[in-house]
Every structure is written in C-alpha cells, then in structure tokens.
Design a protein around this motif. Structure first.
Motif, mmCIF file in Angstrom:
data_model
loop_
_atom_site.group_PDB
_atom_site.id
_atom_site.type_symbol
_atom_site.label_atom_id
_atom_site.label_comp_id
_atom_site.label_asym_id
_atom_site.label_seq_id
_atom_site.Cartn_x
_atom_site.Cartn_y
_atom_site.Cartn_z
ATOM 1 N N VAL A 24 41.422 112.176 -6.518
ATOM 2 C CA VAL A 24 40.630 110.300 -7.541
ATOM 3 C C VAL A 24 41.813 110.045 -7.931
ATOM 4 O O VAL A 24 42.254 108.889 -7.850
ATOM 5 N N LEU A 25 42.936 110.617 -8.497
ATOM 6 C CA LEU A 25 44.363 110.061 -9.230
ATOM 7 C C LEU A 25 44.859 109.928 -8.578
ATOM 8 O O LEU A 25 45.955 108.494 -8.394
ATOM 9 N N ALA A 26 45.375 109.634 -7.118
ATOM 10 C CA ALA A 26 46.043 109.493 -5.854
ATOM 11 C C ALA A 26 45.190 108.931 -5.111
ATOM 12 O O ALA A 26 46.346 107.621 -5.444
ATOM 13 N N ALA A 27 44.694 107.942 -5.426
ATOM 14 C CA ALA A 27 43.838 106.646 -5.050
ATOM 15 C C ALA A 27 44.218 105.998 -6.111
ATOM 16 O O ALA A 27 44.170 104.918 -5.454
ATOM 17 N N GLY A 28 44.122 105.915 -7.259
ATOM 18 C CA GLY A 28 44.764 105.045 -8.184
ATOM 19 C C GLY A 28 43.653 103.916 -8.492
ATOM 20 O O GLY A 28 44.255 102.883 -8.897
ATOM 21 N N GLU A 29 42.630 104.219 -8.083
ATOM 22 C CA GLU A 29 41.457 102.821 -8.000
ATOM 23 C C GLU A 29 40.291 102.868 -9.605
ATOM 24 O O GLU A 29 39.686 102.195 -9.621
ATOM 25 N N THR A 30 40.692 104.578 -10.275
ATOM 26 C CA THR A 30 39.654 104.094 -11.368
ATOM 27 C C THR A 30 39.481 105.733 -13.146
ATOM 28 O O THR A 30 38.884 105.229 -13.409
ATOM 29 N N TYR A 31 41.362 105.742 -12.200
ATOM 30 C CA TYR A 31 41.597 106.053 -13.288
ATOM 31 C C TYR A 31 43.206 105.763 -14.149
ATOM 32 O O TYR A 31 44.008 105.810 -13.184
ATOM 33 N N ALA A 32 43.550 105.281 -14.459
ATOM 34 C CA ALA A 32 44.643 105.098 -15.911
ATOM 35 C C ALA A 32 45.483 105.894 -15.683
ATOM 36 O O ALA A 32 46.064 106.557 -17.146
ATOM 37 N N LEU A 33 45.909 106.728 -14.872
ATOM 38 C CA LEU A 33 46.684 108.481 -14.859
ATOM 39 C C LEU A 33 47.654 108.241 -13.962
ATOM 40 O O LEU A 33 47.446 108.032 -12.384
#
Length: 167
Positions: A24-33
């Motif tokens: 999810v974080l690698a996709a960069g579309e839903t979390y500001a992390l």
C-alpha cells in the motif's frame, strides 16, 4: 473468493500484515508515508493504543485495520482507524467487513465518534465506503496530498457521530 473472517491480530500475522503495508505504501496513493522499514512499519501499525484486526480469506491474511483513540487525554473519546487491503483482495468486501468491524469496536468501547484525519479525496472507493457506513466529509484540506504523478489533491476529514453530538 470466500467472505472474509475477522479476528484480532496475532504476532504470527506480522509477515502478511507487513507485506500489505509495504504494498500500500509503495503505491503512494492513499497514505502520506514513505515505504517504511520493518521496525518503523511495526511501530506505525502496532505501536499505538487500541486494537489491530486482520481479515482472512481461506486462511490468508488479506487486510488489516488498526483502531483506537484519535488523540490522547481530552481527545480520547473520539476514535480513529486506519485500513489496508491487499490489492488482490480489493473489491471483494474485505474493506467493508473491516469498516463494519471498526465501527462496532468503537461503539462497544464507548467512543463518542470516529474521525478519519486524512482520506485522500481521489480514493473514491474508500470515500464511498465510509459514506455508506454513515461517515460525513466535514472538511477538506485542498492540495494536502501529493500523488506519485506530482499532482496534489485534497485530504478529507471524515466523521461518524456515535453519541448524538451533532444536531
């Protein structure tokens, strides 16, 4: 795909939960992390007060949610939650099952409401899901989230009143 089974997180779930967090974080579309190393991911997902749940389908962990107070002390009567679903399980009801579980958990714990601090406005599936569960967009911070393509979109603050605080 079978209906998801929800249960409390166990230490043996970490490899699957960690893989979902990385995806999810690698996709960069839903979390500001950024993508987190294992120790930081563990602290982010497991290091706050509250509870963590997982969703399993056919014995495989395909989603997870963490829930608890949004703020400490004077803000602890309002809850919050974060959700992640593996890409292979999206659109199968895993997010809805986790959302319903989180709302029920907060009700059972006596929280007065649930506040989501940063729902990416372009995450239409999530926005529609939270609205269907009774959440309202109570504000949007324009341009507060930078997408991987460099464009900036709003972050919604969403709220579900569990105690009749709003007229």
């Amino acid at each position: 795909m079978s209906d998801p089974a929800l249960r409390a997180y166990r230490d043996a779930d970490w490899p699957a939960v960690s893989a979902i967090i990385r995806e999810v974080l690698a996709a960069g579309e839903t979390y500001a992390l950024p993508v987190l190393d294992d120790a930081d991911a563990r602290d982010f997902w497991l290091g706050q007060p509250g509870a963590v749940a997982v969703a399993e389908v056919d014995g495989v962990v395909v989603g997870t949610a963490k829930m608890g107070p949004n703020r400490p002390a004077q803000g602890s009567h309002i809850g919050t939650a974060s959700f992640m679903v593996a890409s292979a399980a999206r659109g199968t009801g895993v997010g809805r099952a986790l959302g319903e579980h989180v709302v029920a958990w907060h009700r059972a714990q006596g929280f007065a409401g649930i506040q989501f601090n940063a729902v990416v406005a372009t995450n239409m599936v999530a926005v529609a899901l939270w609205r269907s569960l009774g959440f309202e967009v109570i504000g949007t911070v324009p341009g507060a989230f930078r997408r991987p393509d460099g464009s900036c979109v709003g972050l919604h603050v969403m709220f579900l009143d569990l105690a009749g605080m709003r007229p």
